[in-house]
Structure formats: C-alpha cells, structure tokens
Design an enzyme around this catalytic site. Structure first.
Site, PDB file in Angstrom:
ATOM      1  N   GLN A  86     -19.203  34.101   9.838  1.00  0.00           N
ATOM      2  CA  GLN A  86     -19.732  33.783   8.518  1.00  0.00           C
ATOM      3  C   GLN A  86     -21.254  33.805   8.543  1.00  0.00           C
ATOM      4  O   GLN A  86     -21.878  32.995   9.230  1.00  0.00           O
ATOM      5  CB  GLN A  86     -19.229  32.399   8.097  1.00  0.00           C
ATOM      6  CG  GLN A  86     -19.798  31.880   6.801  1.00  0.00           C
ATOM      7  CD  GLN A  86     -19.482  30.404   6.601  1.00  0.00           C
ATOM      8  OE1 GLN A  86     -19.087  29.724   7.543  1.00  0.00           O
ATOM      9  NE2 GLN A  86     -19.656  29.910   5.397  1.00  0.00           N
TER      10      GLN A  86
ATOM     11  N   SER B  80     -25.559  30.460   6.216  1.00  0.00           N
ATOM     12  CA  SER B  80     -26.721  29.583   6.402  1.00  0.00           C
ATOM     13  C   SER B  80     -27.925  30.327   6.964  1.00  0.00           C
ATOM     14  O   SER B  80     -27.782  31.275   7.746  1.00  0.00           O
ATOM     15  CB  SER B  80     -26.360  28.432   7.341  1.00  0.00           C
ATOM     16  OG  SER B  80     -25.393  27.592   6.769  1.00  0.00           O
TER      17      SER B  80
ATOM     18  N   SER C 210     -20.869  30.586  14.032  1.00  0.00           N
ATOM     19  CA  SER C 210     -19.825  30.469  15.049  1.00  0.00           C
ATOM     20  C   SER C 210     -19.213  31.834  15.338  1.00  0.00           C
ATOM     21  O   SER C 210     -19.053  32.655  14.432  1.00  0.00           O
ATOM     22  CB  SER C 210     -18.729  29.513  14.570  1.00  0.00           C
ATOM     23  OG  SER C 210     -19.253  28.241  14.291  1.00  0.00           O
TER      24      SER C 210
ATOM     25  N   GLU D  70     -12.969  26.945   3.207  1.00  0.00           N
ATOM     26  CA  GLU D  70     -13.453  26.431   4.486  1.00  0.00           C
ATOM     27  C   GLU D  70     -13.223  24.933   4.596  1.00  0.00           C
ATOM     28  O   GLU D  70     -12.772  24.425   5.624  1.00  0.00           O
ATOM     29  CB  GLU D  70     -14.929  26.747   4.654  1.00  0.00           C
ATOM     30  CG  GLU D  70     -15.524  26.184   5.948  1.00  0.00           C
ATOM     31  CD  GLU D  70     -17.033  26.350   6.019  1.00  0.00           C
ATOM     32  OE1 GLU D  70     -17.540  26.453   7.137  1.00  0.00           O
ATOM     33  OE2 GLU D  70     -17.693  26.357   4.964  1.00  0.00           O
TER      34      GLU D  70
ATOM     35  N   GLU E 204     -23.915  15.006   2.899  1.00  0.00           N
ATOM     36  CA  GLU E 204     -24.689  14.666   1.702  1.00  0.00           C
ATOM     37  C   GLU E 204     -24.322  15.573   0.531  1.00  0.00           C
ATOM     38  O   GLU E 204     -24.125  15.124  -0.603  1.00  0.00           O
ATOM     39  CB  GLU E 204     -26.191  14.770   2.005  1.00  0.00           C
ATOM     40  CG  GLU E 204     -26.719  13.721   2.973  1.00  0.00           C
ATOM     41  CD  GLU E 204     -26.367  14.024   4.426  1.00  0.00           C
ATOM     42  OE1 GLU E 204     -26.554  13.129   5.276  1.00  0.00           O
ATOM     43  OE2 GLU E 204     -25.915  15.144   4.716  1.00  0.00           O
TER      44      GLU E 204
END
Length: 397
Positions: free
Chosen positions: A116, A119, A151, A234, A367
C-alpha cells in the site's frame, strides 16, 4: 429447512466434490489454489467468475474451515494481507472488467503480493495531503514522490497508490488512485528499521515511474473516494480478526498470570480482569460486526474495532512486562531482518511491548479514528476544516 441452510448444505457438497477431484495431498499448491478460485470457492461472496459464487458473506468462514480441515494449501494470507484485505475488495468495487480479470486471481492465489503506497512523510494521518505527483503523458502517468511505512514493499509485485493529479483544486478533489507495478523502473524500496530492531516497514521512492492509464482505478480525481473505501476495508481487517476466547494478546497475558502466582498483586489482578472483560467485549462486538458485514459493505464501524484493538494490545503488553518483572526486560534478538509478517504471540514479551506501540499508528492513527467514530458513527458535529475548499497548491506545506 431455511434458504440459508440449503445454501450451506449445497456449499458443503460442492467443496466435498472439489476436494475429491483435487486431493490436497497430491495436487501441486499453485494448481490447487487456481482451481479453487475457478470453482468459486475462494471468496464465495464475490461474483461468479471472480473467485466466488455470489453467496452470503456469512458462509465464508465455514468454507475456510472446511479447506483447513482438509489440510488444503493456504494462499499466503499472512504475507499478502494488504492484497486480500484491502486491494481485492477495492478492485472488485471500482475496477474495470479487464482489471478484475487481470488482478484478482493471482492476488488470491498469493502469486502476486500487494503493498500500500498511501502514507508520506508529510501526509500520514492527513492522507488527503499527499504530495506525490502523477502527470499524464498520453496513455501513461508519470509518478514522482516518496511513500513511507510501507509493509511488505520488499516482497510486493503490485501496490495500491494514491497520487495527486490536480494541484489546482482542493486536496481531497485532486487525487487519483492507481495500481502500480513495483518492478517498474524508478521504484526504489528501502528498509526502515524500527524500535523492535527489525525492518518490517519500508520507504518507497518513485522517480518518473510510468503507470499505464489502464491501471488507474476509478475516475481521475476520485482517488479520495476509492481510498476511503480501501481504508474502511483495512480497518475491518485489522480490528475484526475472528479469535476464540482468550485469543491473541489477552491469552498470552492470562497464561503468564497463571504460570507466575508469586508475582500476583491485587492491583495487577484488577487490571487483568478489566482488560480481560474489554477483550471479551471486543471479541463479541467483532462477531456482531461480521454478521453486519455479511449483509452489506464495511462502514465506519470498523474504525471502532481497530481503535479498541490498538488500545488493548498496548495495555496488555505493558501489563505482561509488569507481571514478568526483570525477566520482561530481556530481549531475545535485535538482528536487523526484514520479516514477512508480524508475530505477536510467537515472540517474547519485550518484542510485544515495543511492537504494540505501532498499533495506534498503522491503519489510521487512533486520533483520526476517534474523529471518524465521533462524526460517522455517533453523528457528532464535524471539526472545522479551514482548508477544505482551498486549492492544494496554496496550502501551507
């Protein structure tokens, strides 16, 4: 007999016939998995022709159990969790017929591992702020940027990728979603060593990487919509893993408690009981969520499960260290390796304690998940977003 029971009995007969024709003990692994996919016994809730039979999702666990009981080969699910849990349902929902035919079968059989590429160093919790650019050049897109915390990128053949294709509109509107071949020139995967000593994650540098427009998933500019669906899948996959009572971390800590009566105190006993109850509530909630998923698509409720999973893992791993005393400070191996999977229960307490710190970051920070639960589950007012309608290129970087 109910319609559901009839379907279950028919499915059992179908699996028995398949196993009779494809003996797991003598059929080559890849051939067995390909045949299982072609028979519609991979994801039975997917449509026919794509590894499924169009049956209710609730039947899938029994299918998996019957194949496991027959000692059938698995499809590398521990290594290819991103592909199976995130890429596959997204491709099914948004892909063209050609994309589904090309990618779903080798993904399910484990012949092609997926990672993936979401980020970035400047866009972690705020995924919509990604700066990786994709510029169209005829029938291809030229992609340049950097991704992080990826990952299995060192094992992956393909990646799901979000890139910015229009900097002149708001950050959510200017994104497009791609399927990236990790063997393409310009893709550079580098290990990231973490607090456990391992390099479980990677950073990925993309330099003029060419992706054909046929590997664009969804319409240009609809990357946020597609990515949101992926993230819902996910969080369900992370927080909704079926487990028996005292499965996972709570079972490890409960076993440690039983094996070391000399280290028990009333305060530790109280904490263990509270966490045990929380784990059991989470397990039962997961069962209820799976029943809901059997009737439709994953929603924001999966964020609740992932949020609870992260908190429990961190609190339980801390309690285990306290129970073990000085023995908990021992760390068996600090070698820099690039593992294929995360193994919480098969490692020592020190590893579990350190690795659990990442649970509240990966798959969406706790968060951000609290905001999702507040706004989309509880219906509370949304936080003010002053950058919502500002072109991305004008935002402070």
């Amino acid at each position: 007999m109910s319609d559901h029971s009839i379907l279950r009995e028919e499915l059992r007969r179908r699996i028995a016939d398949f196993l009779a024709a494809h003996d797991p003990a003598t059929t080559e692994r890849s051939a067995f998995l390909r045949a299982r996919y072609d028979a519609g016994l991979a994801w039975v809730f997917f449509p026919e022709g794509y590894g499924g039979l169009g049956l209710p999702r609730a039947l899938q666990p029994e299918v998996d159990r019957l194949f496991e009981s027959a000692r059938a080969p698995d499809n590398n699910r521990e290594v290819n969790g991103i592909g199976l849990g995130m890429a596959a349902p997204t491709i099914l929902a948004f892909g063209t017929e050609e994309q589904k035919k090309r990618f779903l079968k080798p993904l399910w059989t484990g012949e092609e591992v997926w990672c993936q590429l979401f980020s970035e160093p400047g866009a972690g919790s705020d995924l919509a702020a990604v700066a990786t650019r994709a510029v169209r050049d005829g029938d291809t897109w030229v992609v340049t940027g950097q991704k992080v915390w990826t990952s299995v990128a060192h094992l992956a053949r393909f990646a799901i990728l979000v890139a910015r294709t229009n900097p002149d509109v708001s950050k959510h509107a200017g994104l497009t979603y791609f399927l990236c071949d990790m063997t393409t020139p310009g893709v550079d995967v580098r290990p990231l060593r973490q607090i456990t000593g391992e390099a479980e994650f990677n950073e990925v540098f993309l330099t003029d990487v060419r992706i054909p427009d046929s590997h664009r998933l969804g319409a240009e500019g609809e990357g946020w919509k597609v990515a949101t669906a992926t993230l819902n899948n996910e969080r369900v996959a992370i927080g909704d893993a079926a487990a028996p009572r005292e499965g996972g971390m709570v079972g490890v800590v409960a076993r440690t408690w039983r094996e070391h009566p000399e280290r028990r105190t009333p305060e530790l006993h109280d904490r263990l009981l509270r966490l045990w109850v929380d784990a059991e509530v989470g397990r039962l909630t997961g069962q209820r969520l799976r029943q809901k998923l059997a009737l439709g698509q994953p929603g924001p409720e999966g964020s609740t499960m992932k949020l609870a999973f992260a908190r429990l893992n961190q609190q339980l791993s801390g309690l285990e260290l306290e129970l073990l005393g000085e023995d908990g400070l021992r760390y068996s191996d600090w070698a820099m390796v690039r593992p294929e999977r995360v193994d919480f229960t098969g490692r020592d307490a020190g590893y579990r304690y350190l690795r659990a710190k990442g649970n509240s970051i990966e798959g969406g920070t706790s968060e951000v998940l609290r905001n999702i639960v507040a706004e989309r589950v509880l219906g509370l007012p949304t936080e003010p977003r002053v950058d919502k309608d500002i072109p991305w290129k004008e935002l402070r970087k």
